[in-house]
Design a protein around this motif. Sequence first.
Motif, PDB file in Angstrom:
ATOM      1  N   VAL A  80       0.795  -1.233   0.000  1.00 38.58           N
ATOM      2  CA  VAL A  80       0.000   0.000   0.000  1.00 38.58           C
ATOM      3  C   VAL A  80       0.833   1.291   0.000  1.00 38.58           C
ATOM      4  O   VAL A  80       0.547   2.200  -0.781  1.00 38.58           O
ATOM      5  CB  VAL A  80      -1.047  -0.011   1.142  1.00 38.58           C
ATOM      6  N   PRO A  81       1.888   1.409   0.813  1.00 36.37           N
ATOM      7  CA  PRO A  81       2.667   2.659   0.752  1.00 36.37           C
ATOM      8  C   PRO A  81       3.202   2.942  -0.667  1.00 36.37           C
ATOM      9  O   PRO A  81       3.141   4.087  -1.135  1.00 36.37           O
ATOM     10  CB  PRO A  81       3.814   2.427   1.730  1.00 36.37           C
ATOM     11  N   ALA A 108      -7.897   0.214  -0.651  1.00 36.86           N
ATOM     12  CA  ALA A 108      -6.895  -0.595   0.043  1.00 36.86           C
ATOM     13  C   ALA A 108      -7.486  -1.219   1.305  1.00 36.86           C
ATOM     14  O   ALA A 108      -7.288  -2.413   1.576  1.00 36.86           O
ATOM     15  CB  ALA A 108      -5.676   0.272   0.397  1.00 36.86           C
ATOM     16  N   LEU A 109      -8.246  -0.423   2.073  1.00 35.04           N
ATOM     17  CA  LEU A 109      -8.870  -0.955   3.287  1.00 35.04           C
ATOM     18  C   LEU A 109      -9.842  -2.063   2.924  1.00 35.04           C
ATOM     19  O   LEU A 109      -9.943  -3.077   3.618  1.00 35.04           O
ATOM     20  CB  LEU A 109      -9.588   0.167   4.043  1.00 35.04           C
ATOM     21  N   ALA A 110     -10.524  -1.901   1.793  1.00 34.49           N
ATOM     22  CA  ALA A 110     -11.503  -2.897   1.376  1.00 34.49           C
ATOM     23  C   ALA A 110     -10.842  -4.217   0.966  1.00 34.49           C
ATOM     24  O   ALA A 110     -11.445  -5.280   1.084  1.00 34.49           O
ATOM     25  CB  ALA A 110     -12.347  -2.344   0.232  1.00 34.49           C
ATOM     26  N   VAL A 111      -9.596  -4.150   0.462  1.00 31.98           N
ATOM     27  CA  VAL A 111      -8.958  -5.395   0.007  1.00 31.98           C
ATOM     28  C   VAL A 111      -7.988  -5.952   1.046  1.00 31.98           C
ATOM     29  O   VAL A 111      -7.165  -6.802   0.743  1.00 31.98           O
ATOM     30  CB  VAL A 111      -8.235  -5.215  -1.355  1.00 31.98           C
ATOM     31  N   GLY A 112      -8.070  -5.470   2.285  1.00 28.83           N
ATOM     32  CA  GLY A 112      -7.323  -6.130   3.343  1.00 28.83           C
ATOM     33  C   GLY A 112      -6.157  -5.357   3.930  1.00 28.83           C
ATOM     34  O   GLY A 112      -5.375  -5.911   4.704  1.00 28.83           O
ATOM     35  N   PHE A 113      -6.005  -4.070   3.595  1.00 33.22           N
ATOM     36  CA  PHE A 113      -4.955  -3.264   4.190  1.00 33.22           C
ATOM     37  C   PHE A 113      -5.326  -3.007   5.651  1.00 33.22           C
ATOM     38  O   PHE A 113      -6.438  -2.576   5.947  1.00 33.22           O
ATOM     39  CB  PHE A 113      -4.834  -1.956   3.404  1.00 33.22           C
ATOM     40  N   ARG A 114      -4.407  -3.338   6.563  1.00 36.26           N
ATOM     41  CA  ARG A 114      -4.709  -3.192   7.980  1.00 36.26           C
ATOM     42  C   ARG A 114      -3.664  -2.325   8.665  1.00 36.26           C
ATOM     43  O   ARG A 114      -2.726  -2.820   9.279  1.00 36.26           O
ATOM     44  CB  ARG A 114      -4.757  -4.577   8.678  1.00 36.26           C
ATOM     45  N   PRO A 115      -3.819  -0.973   8.572  1.00 39.11           N
ATOM     46  CA  PRO A 115      -2.826  -0.093   9.199  1.00 39.11           C
ATOM     47  C   PRO A 115      -2.927  -0.157  10.714  1.00 39.11           C
ATOM     48  O   PRO A 115      -4.009  -0.414  11.267  1.00 39.11           O
ATOM     49  CB  PRO A 115      -3.225   1.287   8.686  1.00 39.11           C
ATOM     50  N   THR A 116      -1.792   0.043  11.381  1.00 36.32           N
ATOM     51  CA  THR A 116      -1.792   0.021  12.835  1.00 36.32           C
ATOM     52  C   THR A 116      -1.558   1.419  13.387  1.00 36.32           C
ATOM     53  O   THR A 116      -1.325   1.584  14.579  1.00 36.32           O
ATOM     54  CB  THR A 116      -0.678  -0.914  13.341  1.00 36.32           C
ATOM     55  N   ALA A 117      -1.579   2.422  12.508  1.00 37.72           N
ATOM     56  CA  ALA A 117      -1.220   3.780  12.907  1.00 37.72           C
ATOM     57  C   ALA A 117      -2.239   4.377  13.860  1.00 37.72           C
ATOM     58  O   ALA A 117      -3.438   4.148  13.734  1.00 37.72           O
ATOM     59  CB  ALA A 117      -1.105   4.663  11.666  1.00 37.72           C
ATOM     60  N   GLY A 118      -1.722   5.174  14.820  1.00 37.30           N
ATOM     61  CA  GLY A 118      -2.588   5.987  15.672  1.00 37.30           C
ATOM     62  C   GLY A 118      -2.747   7.350  15.021  1.00 37.30           C
ATOM     63  O   GLY A 118      -2.378   7.541  13.854  1.00 37.30           O
ATOM     64  N   VAL A 119      -3.267   8.305  15.785  1.00 36.97           N
ATOM     65  CA  VAL A 119      -3.507   9.644  15.233  1.00 36.97           C
ATOM     66  C   VAL A 119      -2.199  10.259  14.722  1.00 36.97           C
ATOM     67  O   VAL A 119      -2.126  10.795  13.607  1.00 36.97           O
ATOM     68  CB  VAL A 119      -4.138  10.562  16.301  1.00 36.97           C
ATOM     69  N   LEU A 120      -1.127  10.148  15.541  1.00 41.29           N
ATOM     70  CA  LEU A 120       0.144  10.731  15.127  1.00 41.29           C
ATOM     71  C   LEU A 120       0.682  10.066  13.870  1.00 41.29           C
ATOM     72  O   LEU A 120       1.227  10.726  12.988  1.00 41.29           O
ATOM     73  CB  LEU A 120       1.174  10.617  16.261  1.00 41.29           C
ATOM     74  N   GLY A 121       0.510   8.745  13.802  1.00 46.60           N
ATOM     75  CA  GLY A 121       0.957   8.001  12.631  1.00 46.60           C
ATOM     76  C   GLY A 121       0.257   8.491  11.374  1.00 46.60           C
ATOM     77  O   GLY A 121       0.888   8.732  10.345  1.00 46.60           O
ATOM     78  N   TRP A 122      -1.062   8.670  11.463  1.00 41.15           N
ATOM     79  CA  TRP A 122      -1.825   9.157  10.306  1.00 41.15           C
ATOM     80  C   TRP A 122      -1.398  10.573   9.932  1.00 41.15           C
ATOM     81  O   TRP A 122      -1.245  10.897   8.753  1.00 41.15           O
ATOM     82  CB  TRP A 122      -3.333   9.114  10.584  1.00 41.15           C
TER      83      TRP A 122
END
Lengths: 272, 323
Positions: free
Chosen positions: A75-76, A139-153
């Motif tokens: 994804v990135p 991406a979220l629909a096809v299985g992307f699972r980010p672990t980022a918090g607010v700062l990460g986003w």
Amino acid sequence: MTALAPALPLRDSRTMLRRNVRRMLRYPSLTVLLVGMPVVFLLLFVYVFGGTLGSGLPGSAAGLTGRAAYANYVVPGILLMTVAGAVQGTAISIAMDMTEGIVARFRTMSISRTAVLTGHVIGSLLQVFVGLAVVTAVALAVGFRPTAGVLGWLGAIGILALAGLAMIWLAVALGLKAKSVETASNTPMFLILLPFLSSGFVPTDSMPTVLRWFAEYQPFTPVIETLRTFLTGTAPAGATGWLALGWCVVIAGAGFAWSRRLYERASIRHHG
Amino acid sequence: MSATRPEAVLATGLRKSFGTEVVLDGIDLAVPAGSVFALLGPNGAGKTTTVHILTTLLAADGGTVRIAGHDLATDPDAARRAIGVTGQFSAVDNLLTGEENLRLMADLLHLDRADGRRRTAALLEQFDLVDAAAKAPSAYSGGMRRKLDLAMTLMGDPAVIFLDEPTTGLDPRTRRMMWDVVRDLAAGGVTIFLTTQYLDEADELADRIAVLDRGRIVAEGTSAELKRMIPGGHIEVRFTGRAAFDTAARTFSRARRDDDTLTLQIPADGGVRSLRAVLDGLDAAHVEADELTVHRPDLDDVFLSLTGRPRPAAEAQQKELVR
């Protein structure tokens, strides 16, 4: 009635931005095409190559395997490709402007010299983020699972905005440099290819020496790695983050300076 | 009004080359405020380059320019605030509607909203574009595009207006309309600097005309002064048979004869009376003409008499054929 106010950079840039947004809405097929391309690549890589490529990954933080792991990995790179794709539109619309007489008219008016370009740049940045939102949703629909918090986003949005500005200013210069709209739509094409020759699709360790050397030193790799750290990583970005920041600032600055020079000089096409 | 009218356009010693090609070879221009000035010349004479320099689009290699008193080298923005430009190639945004194009101009001129809206409505009305206001210029005819272009130029009430070949490629009706607009503007005290390749256009509109050839001004003066330098018009009559040709040649002893093509060039001012005289003369001599052409003095004649050579691209012939 003639306005005697001096050139007002902010007001003129806002006027130009409004013009560019209006043009994008009038001509949505370009935006759709430019956003569609990374979506197709995302689906292709996740569903066609993802299963195999995912098994070859060194191991993922979330303990995912196979296709799911690869979706997280790719994804990135796809997001950066979205930016690279969107700036083709910047080069095209700049070249369209320069081949039509309207910019010559602007240049005979007392308006801020950079407003025309700034309007394009901010308009393109909006277009980039529309594209990024669409691609992220898919991406979220096809299985992307980010672990980022607010700062990460926030970090992810920040680095994407910076990379966006860098590529947009570069595309502005390429659009100004192009003699025709066709040339302008071709020259920034290398930006779409570069993510393939980076750590975006497979880890650089798996590449042959020469390619690996290129992939590790080209600007897309630190930007993609920084974005990956923000979205799915655990450790802070560190040195790679600073390198990514440096690349973006240098490219944006060079693109800006080059664009200004071309815009000042580029005038009317000589019609004999 | 003071006794001395300031020059709205004052250029001295303008030079410009593109590579090794010298386009402007030291030209001087002085246009008094409130007058209409025509720069007359064929394609490639340097007309458009002159306009580009005077409107700050292009830097000259040498010479100085003052527009409405502002030196282009030191204060181009002040000059830009005084001018309006309608170039040879349309300068409208094809993806915006006609009305949006005008509003864009109002915004860039920093007019307030109400003012911008009022001016837009007035200009749409003036240029007969009300029905087309909501359409994009790509759906316009050539004449409508030119009108929108000019309306955009007028949004800021410029004191000096540059029109680069304003009627090239227009149908006769729109051409007339353009001429009326120019006359109205001139009557309102606006200075007009126009370029044209048509002598009749310069004749109709301009107070003073300068003839540009290969980057130099070869003549300057009022229309009447220029015409005095040009030989008059003529009526050209062609015959199919040698006998008829000879008879006619005897009837019109002042005519210039060309024995190879069997044509006579009879001096005439181009008016109906002179045409009738020629037809009556032919009737009286009982000769039948094959073809008759009325030839008024045009740019070709200006060129031939001022430079001693024909005009490079003689595409602007103004002959009316009577068969």
